[in-house]
Enzyme design. Structure first.
Site, PDB file in Angstrom:
ATOM      1  CG  ASP A   7      -1.750   0.499   1.125  1.00 47.10           C
ATOM      2  OD1 ASP A   7      -2.811   0.923   0.316  1.00 47.10           O
ATOM      3  OD2 ASP A   7      -1.882   1.612   2.218  1.00 47.10           O
TER       4      ASP A   7
ATOM      5  CD  GLU B  32      -2.350   2.398  -4.293  1.00 43.93           C
ATOM      6  OE1 GLU B  32      -3.597   3.405  -3.521  1.00 43.93           O
ATOM      7  OE2 GLU B  32      -1.697   2.844  -2.258  1.00 43.93           O
TER       8      GLU B  32
HETATM    9  C1  ABC Z   1     -11.384   7.129   3.815  1.00 47.62           C
HETATM   10  C2  ABC Z   1     -13.127   6.895   4.061  1.00 47.62           C
HETATM   11  C3  ABC Z   1     -13.582   7.474   2.459  1.00 47.62           C
HETATM   12  C4  ABC Z   1     -13.594   8.563   2.840  1.00 47.62           C
HETATM   13  C5  ABC Z   1     -11.935   8.787   2.550  1.00 47.62           C
HETATM   14  C6  ABC Z   1     -12.175  10.577   2.925  1.00 47.62           C
HETATM   15  O1  ABC Z   1     -11.261   8.523   3.910  1.00 47.62           O
HETATM   16  O2  ABC Z   1     -13.266   4.957   4.168  1.00 47.62           O
HETATM   17  O3  ABC Z   1     -15.005   6.737   2.601  1.00 47.62           O
HETATM   18  O4  ABC Z   1     -14.158   8.960   1.400  1.00 47.62           O
HETATM   19  C7  ABC Z   1      -8.488   3.151   3.181  1.00 47.62           C
HETATM   20  C8  ABC Z   1      -9.636   3.406   3.133  1.00 47.62           C
HETATM   21  C9  ABC Z   1      -9.850   4.218   2.540  1.00 47.62           C
HETATM   22  C10 ABC Z   1     -10.135   5.060   3.662  1.00 47.62           C
HETATM   23  C11 ABC Z   1      -8.534   5.369   3.564  1.00 47.62           C
HETATM   24  C12 ABC Z   1      -8.587   7.136   4.523  1.00 47.62           C
HETATM   25  O5  ABC Z   1      -7.764   4.571   4.069  1.00 47.62           O
HETATM   26  O6  ABC Z   1      -9.647   1.933   2.419  1.00 47.62           O
HETATM   27  O7  ABC Z   1     -11.435   3.430   2.712  1.00 47.62           O
HETATM   28  O8  ABC Z   1     -10.616   6.575   2.843  1.00 47.62           O
HETATM   29  O9  ABC Z   1      -9.157   6.304   5.988  1.00 47.62           O
HETATM   30  C13 ABC Z   1      -4.726   3.143  -0.820  1.00 47.62           C
HETATM   31  C14 ABC Z   1      -5.942   2.197  -0.015  1.00 47.62           C
HETATM   32  C15 ABC Z   1      -6.847   2.420   0.390  1.00 47.62           C
HETATM   33  C16 ABC Z   1      -6.463   3.044   1.455  1.00 47.62           C
HETATM   34  C17 ABC Z   1      -5.227   3.613   1.607  1.00 47.62           C
HETATM   35  C18 ABC Z   1      -4.526   4.250   3.102  1.00 47.62           C
HETATM   36  C19 ABC Z   1      -4.401   3.973   0.986  1.00 47.62           C
HETATM   37  O10 ABC Z   1      -5.266   1.240  -1.535  1.00 47.62           O
HETATM   38  O11 ABC Z   1      -7.836   1.391   0.019  1.00 47.62           O
HETATM   39  O12 ABC Z   1      -7.457   3.375   2.220  1.00 47.62           O
HETATM   40  O13 ABC Z   1      -3.776   2.632   3.596  1.00 47.62           O
HETATM   41  C20 ABC Z   1      -4.022   8.082  -2.354  1.00 47.62           C
HETATM   42  C21 ABC Z   1      -2.439   7.429  -1.920  1.00 47.62           C
HETATM   43  C22 ABC Z   1      -3.214   5.756  -2.169  1.00 47.62           C
HETATM   44  C23 ABC Z   1      -4.370   5.017  -1.367  1.00 47.62           C
HETATM   45  C24 ABC Z   1      -5.590   6.608  -1.388  1.00 47.62           C
HETATM   46  C25 ABC Z   1      -6.723   6.341  -1.193  1.00 47.62           C
HETATM   47  O14 ABC Z   1      -5.074   8.143  -1.396  1.00 47.62           O
HETATM   48  O15 ABC Z   1      -1.747   7.716  -2.570  1.00 47.62           O
HETATM   49  O16 ABC Z   1      -1.996   5.361  -2.373  1.00 47.62           O
HETATM   50  N1  ABC Z   1      -4.702   4.423  -1.408  1.00 47.62           N
HETATM   51  C26 ABC Z   1      -3.958  11.676  -5.793  1.00 47.62           C
HETATM   52  C27 ABC Z   1      -3.266  11.444  -5.806  1.00 47.62           C
HETATM   53  C28 ABC Z   1      -3.149   9.746  -5.202  1.00 47.62           C
HETATM   54  C29 ABC Z   1      -4.061   9.999  -3.906  1.00 47.62           C
HETATM   55  C30 ABC Z   1      -5.462  10.105  -4.910  1.00 47.62           C
HETATM   56  C31 ABC Z   1      -6.737  10.195  -3.823  1.00 47.62           C
HETATM   57  O17 ABC Z   1      -5.566  11.952  -5.399  1.00 47.62           O
HETATM   58  O18 ABC Z   1      -2.328  11.655  -6.338  1.00 47.62           O
HETATM   59  O19 ABC Z   1      -1.893   9.993  -4.370  1.00 47.62           O
HETATM   60  O20 ABC Z   1      -4.481   8.800  -3.877  1.00 47.62           O
HETATM   61  O21 ABC Z   1      -6.454  11.093  -2.728  1.00 47.62           O
HETATM   62  C32 ABC Z   1      -5.474  11.317 -11.141  1.00 47.62           C
HETATM   63  C33 ABC Z   1      -4.020  12.439 -10.676  1.00 47.62           C
HETATM   64  C34 ABC Z   1      -4.116  11.056  -9.443  1.00 47.62           C
HETATM   65  C35 ABC Z   1      -5.007  11.495  -8.835  1.00 47.62           C
HETATM   66  C36 ABC Z   1      -6.517  11.443  -9.577  1.00 47.62           C
HETATM   67  C37 ABC Z   1      -7.263  11.112  -8.116  1.00 47.62           C
HETATM   68  O22 ABC Z   1      -6.618  11.503 -10.298  1.00 47.62           O
HETATM   69  O23 ABC Z   1      -3.351  11.218 -11.698  1.00 47.62           O
HETATM   70  O24 ABC Z   1      -2.807  11.768  -8.903  1.00 47.62           O
HETATM   71  O25 ABC Z   1      -4.745  10.333  -6.773  1.00 47.62           O
HETATM   72  O26 ABC Z   1      -5.781  11.987 -12.327  1.00 47.62           O
END
Ligand code: ABC
Ligand code: CA
Length: 523
Positions: free
Chosen positions: A222, A246
């Site tokens: 992760d 990831e």
């Molecule tokens: C919780 C709630 C959700 C609520 C949220 C605010 O908080 O459950 O309902 O909406 C875990 C849980 C989630 C939880 C989170 C936070 O923790 O599964 O349900 O959300 O508490 C990994 C996993 C993911 C996990 C975590 C945390 C990490 O797969 O399941 O979430 O252990 C970032 C991270 C990435 C992470 C993701 C969720 O967040 O980098 O590792 N996934 C941009 C950023 C990304 C970022 C993304 C989302 O936004 O660059 O780094 O990911 O915030 C494109 C761009 C991208 C852009 C996207 C959105 O658009 O090129 O760069 O990403 O065009």
């Protein structure tokens, strides 16, 4: 004298107990599931409303009871949720049912079962020659209180074990991405100080023990981009198994760097144009070929060993973005002809339609695990076709995919002995693929494993194909079909007189001319 038999036996046991490497994973096909949402130990199907963000009861024993379901579709590996324990009870974003909020590295999340249950899952998989991939989190620990209670963590239980709090706001500032915190003020993900050597060693020892204790075959890591790159090689080698990270980013050049520190990455750069390309008839499929060609050149091992996917637990399910069944079948098929390892997110096969997190984490028990569904059969055929391609030509796993044709609305992917034709025209759209070079010799009989239609390449190896229903066409040479496979069972041998669309349209023209002649001569 050397006892050859004993040597052979001990070599066998030595080899068979070796950890799975990147090469061992290449030919695999992965079914990703959210442990809490897949199946219960007692086989019951309780209410489970995704919006509540609470545990619904899925367990390792539940998975064991449904391994037939997964294996029957042709998967030979599963990826499960993180296994270590999290806090109990609700937080600002509900309970830790998804597993990504670790609190105590040295105990397991008992909602999913005991250590023995996890071990039993690994054993049950290995008996079927299937692999176990476990999701692991290094970047953060999470406490349900805000500000966090450091003393609730194990083993890093002091503020100094973490980076000083700052929430990530600027994703273009890499230091901030690595050393500030994910999450928000309601629920901050407390960022581990992975710059501290002692903490680094703690994590290296931890992963080695976890993999060893539960006979894990591979790990999905992760939040890889949130930890400094030079942390990862040591972590990967301590794990001793295949590592896939990831890195959630759309740029090939950004993601490529991480292929130097881990075995592979989840292929997010391809995912963006894959979804955009098939979401509507206005998508541009040539973006997909452009990104893939760039990634083949930029990633350390090309795209081999990367994870190719259409859906996962963080993104809205594809059918929530497009309700066109033909475009869905194109998009769902794509990972199977990608150079990497296809990953199917549980529920795709049942046509689940959940939108963004948390809606995309529906309980699978509501589907009754039905195996007669159209998409279940589709995925089963795609898995079987990929395995048949690998069996017929071992270079399938080492020769990069090429694009004999790439336009906004049509795409041809060649990966001998497979040729896949895609379109985003949709159920009522028409498309044609005119390939000067099909990748096959002239007069080769090919079968579309999805429709079971047989076509023959022209004598110069060219091929013209059409569609009026927007479905993809996935061709294998008839000669490459294994005698025992579930591809077009019983259907081969009926439609193979026609040498494809070109011949049948010629026949239509011929019949019309004949009818016209009959009329002319007054019959
Ligand atoms: C919780 C709630 C959700 C609520 C949220 C605010 O908080 O459950 O309902 O909406 C875990 C849980 C989630 C939880 C989170 C936070 O923790 O599964 O349900 O959300 O508490 C990994 C996993 C993911 C996990 C975590 C945390 C990490 O797969 O399941 O979430 O252990 C970032 C991270 C990435 C992470 C993701 C969720 O967040 O980098 O590792 N996934 C941009 C950023 C990304 C970022 C993304 C989302 O936004 O660059 O780094 O990911 O915030 C494109 C761009 C991208 C852009 C996207 C959105 O658009 O090129 O760069 O990403 O065009
Ligand atoms: Ca970090």
């Amino acid at each position: 004298m050397v006892n050859l038999k004993a040597l052979a036996i001990s070599t066998f046991f030595f080899v068979s107990s070796l950890a799975a490497s990147s090469n061992d994973w290449r030919s695999r096909s992965i079914y990703q599931l959210v442990t809490d949402r897949f199946a219960l130990t007692d086989g019951s199907g309780p209410a489970c409303s995704t919006g509540d963000r609470v545990y619904c009861g899925g367990t390792y024993q539940g998975i064991i009871h449904h391994l037939d379901y997964i294996q029957n579709m042709g998967f030979d590996a599963i990826w499960i949720s993180p296994v270590v324990s999290s806090f109990e009870g609700p937080s600002a974003y509900g309970e830790a049912y998804h597993g990504y909020w670790p609190q105590d590295l040295y105990s397991l999340n008992t909602h999913f079962g005991t250590g023995q249950d996890l071990k039993a899952l690994a054993d049950a998989l290995h008996k079927r020659n299937m692999y176990l991939m476990v999701d692991v989190v290094v970047n953060h620990l999470v406490s349900k209180a805000s500000p966090p209670t450091f003393s609730s963590f194990n083993p890093l239980n002091e503020a100094s074990d973490f980076h000083t709090k700052c929430l990530i706001t600027d994703y273009n500032n890499q230091t901030e991405v690595e050393q500030c915190w994910l999450g928000d003020d309601n629920l901050p993900l407390v960022d581990v100080n992975t710059e501290n050597d002692e903490i680094v060693k703690t994590y290296y020892d931890w992963i080695k023990t976890l993999v060893g204790n539960y006979s894990v075959d591979g790990i999905r890591i992760d939040t890889v981009k949130h930890v400094r790159k030079d942390f990862w090689p040591g972590f990967a080698s301590s794990s001793g198994v295949y590592t896939i990270g990831e890195v959630l980013h759309n740029e090939t050049s950004y993601v490529a760097d991480y292929t130097n520190v881990l075995d592979a990455v989840l292929d997010y750069p391809t995912w963006f144009p894959l979804v955009a390309g098939f979401q509507t008839q206005f998508g541009n499929l040539s973006d997909l070929s452009r990104v893939i060609t760039a990634s083949q050149g930029a990633y350390k091992n090309g795209l081999f060993g990367t994870g190719s996917f259409l859906e996962n637990h963080d993104q809205p399910r594809f059918p929530s973005l497009s309700n066109d069944t033909a475009r869905l079948k194109n998009a769902i098929s794509f990972p199977f002809i990608h150079d990497g390892i296809p990953i199917v997110y549980y529920g795709q096969e049942q046509g689940y339609t959940g939108g963004p997190d948390p809606a995309n984490r529906e309980a699978l028990w509501f589907s009754g695990y039905a195996q007669d569904k159209d998409l279940v059969q589709h995925i089963k055929t795609m898995n079987a076709a990929r395995k048949a391609a690998i069996a017929a030509n071992s270079r399938f796993l080492s020769v990069p995919m090429t694009f004999p044709l790439a336009s906004e609305t049509t795409l041809a992917v060649s990966k001998p002995p497979m040729l896949a034709l895609f379109t985003n025209a949709g159920v009522s759209g028409t498309a044609s693929w005119n390939l000067a070079k099909s990748g096959f010799n002239g007069n080769t009989r090919l079968i579309d494993v999805l429709s079971c239609t047989v076509v023959t390449t022209n004598s110069d190896g060219s091929l013209v194909a059409n569609t009026t229903d927007g479905l993809p066409q996935i061709y294998l040479p008839v000669s490459a079909l294994p005698s025992s496979s579930n591809i077009c069972t019983g259907k081969l041998g009926t439609g193979n007189s026609a040498s494809g669309i070109t011949t049948s349209s010629l026949m239509v023209v011929g019949l019309a001319t004949f009818a016209w002649l009959l009329m002319e001569i007054g019959l």
